[in-house]
Write a protein that holds these residues in place. Sequence first.
Motif, short mmCIF file in Angstrom:
data_model
loop_
_atom_site.label_atom_id
_atom_site.label_comp_id
_atom_site.label_asym_id
_atom_site.label_seq_id
_atom_site.Cartn_x
_atom_site.Cartn_y
_atom_site.Cartn_z
N THR A 19 0.84 -1.19 0.00
CA THR A 19 0.00 0.00 0.00
C THR A 19 0.88 1.24 0.00
OG1 THR A 19 -1.48 -1.26 1.39
CG2 THR A 19 -1.99 1.07 1.13
N LEU A 20 0.69 2.11 -0.99
CA LEU A 20 1.54 3.29 -1.13
C LEU A 20 0.71 4.56 -1.33
CD1 LEU A 20 4.07 1.87 -3.74
CD2 LEU A 20 4.57 2.29 -1.34
N GLY A 21 1.21 5.67 -0.80
CA GLY A 21 0.62 6.98 -1.09
C GLY A 21 1.01 7.37 -2.51
N PRO A 22 0.36 8.38 -3.09
CA PRO A 22 0.62 8.77 -4.48
C PRO A 22 2.08 9.16 -4.75
CG PRO A 22 -0.91 10.31 -3.43
CD PRO A 22 -0.73 9.16 -2.50
N THR A 23 2.70 9.87 -3.82
CA THR A 23 4.09 10.29 -4.05
C THR A 23 5.03 9.10 -3.96
OG1 THR A 23 3.58 12.45 -3.14
CG2 THR A 23 5.90 11.88 -3.30
N GLU A 24 4.80 8.22 -2.96
CA GLU A 24 5.64 7.03 -2.81
C GLU A 24 5.50 6.14 -4.05
OE1 GLU A 24 5.51 9.15 0.35
OE2 GLU A 24 3.64 8.04 0.11
N TYR A 25 4.29 6.11 -4.59
CA TYR A 25 4.03 5.31 -5.79
C TYR A 25 4.87 5.82 -6.97
CZ TYR A 25 1.33 3.28 -9.66
OH TYR A 25 0.96 2.62 -10.81
N ARG A 26 4.86 7.14 -7.18
CA ARG A 26 5.63 7.73 -8.29
C ARG A 26 7.13 7.58 -8.05
NH1 ARG A 26 4.90 13.23 -8.79
NH2 ARG A 26 3.78 13.31 -6.84
N LEU A 27 7.53 7.76 -6.78
CA LEU A 27 8.94 7.63 -6.43
C LEU A 27 9.43 6.20 -6.71
CD1 LEU A 27 11.48 8.86 -5.07
CD2 LEU A 27 10.45 8.35 -2.86
N LEU A 28 8.63 5.22 -6.27
CA LEU A 28 9.00 3.82 -6.48
C LEU A 28 9.06 3.50 -7.98
CD1 LEU A 28 9.66 1.04 -5.28
CD2 LEU A 28 7.21 0.54 -5.30
#
Length: 236
Positions: A154-163
């Motif tokens: 489960t990721l927040g939107p910024t963590e998703y883009r960063l990953l």
Amino acid sequence: MTARIIIVEDEPAIQQMIALTIIQAGYKPVYAHDAEEAMIQINEALPDLILLDWMLPKMSGIEFARMLRRNSRTQRIPIIMLTARTDENDKVSGLEIGADDYMTKPFSPRELIARIKAVLRRRAPEALDEMVTIDGLVFDPVNHRVTTGNNEVTLGPTEYRLLHFLMTHADRVYSRAQLLDRVWGDHVFVEERTVDVHIRRLRKALEAVDKEALIQTVRGAGYRFSAHADPTLDMS
Ligand code: CA
């Protein structure tokens, strides 16, 4: 991640036509009528690509492209020059100043999208909807899911883009400023410690599936995403 494409074009009808084509292909258009408006957009956030008309009021497309290539922040933004001219010499000078591609009007929507895809693939693999797997961690941009085996991360939107950025640029070290430019689209107004905050959150999310070690801190340099341990890295 939806690629943002700035359309620098002073003719509204052509701009509309290009924008519609871009939207249908799943990209996000950003409008600018001249170099000055384009620069305002670029200062807010780096785009994934610029479609740049050659004949613009005030600063010409070619001058603007040259200006972007001289600046370290903007020099790597992919540029496709658009022109009504057919002169081979113009094409050559367009490519010489560093445009990635060159299209002569009129062009078909299909041709435009094919060229955009080709340029994005060369310059920014994270802008494509391709699945990436590293050390059992699967990033699926089409279904917007990150998984390992049966476990979903489960990721927040910024963590998703960063990953997504890290996984499509694995085994390379990126500084905080580079990550801000590539993931946030801006390293001017966002503070560098923002990167550390989101890296920490991302590690925590990956901890749940025992994959946090993939994000490596390189002391004095930045971060690296890799399945290979490196004894010189600081794992804190
Ligand atoms: Ca024009």
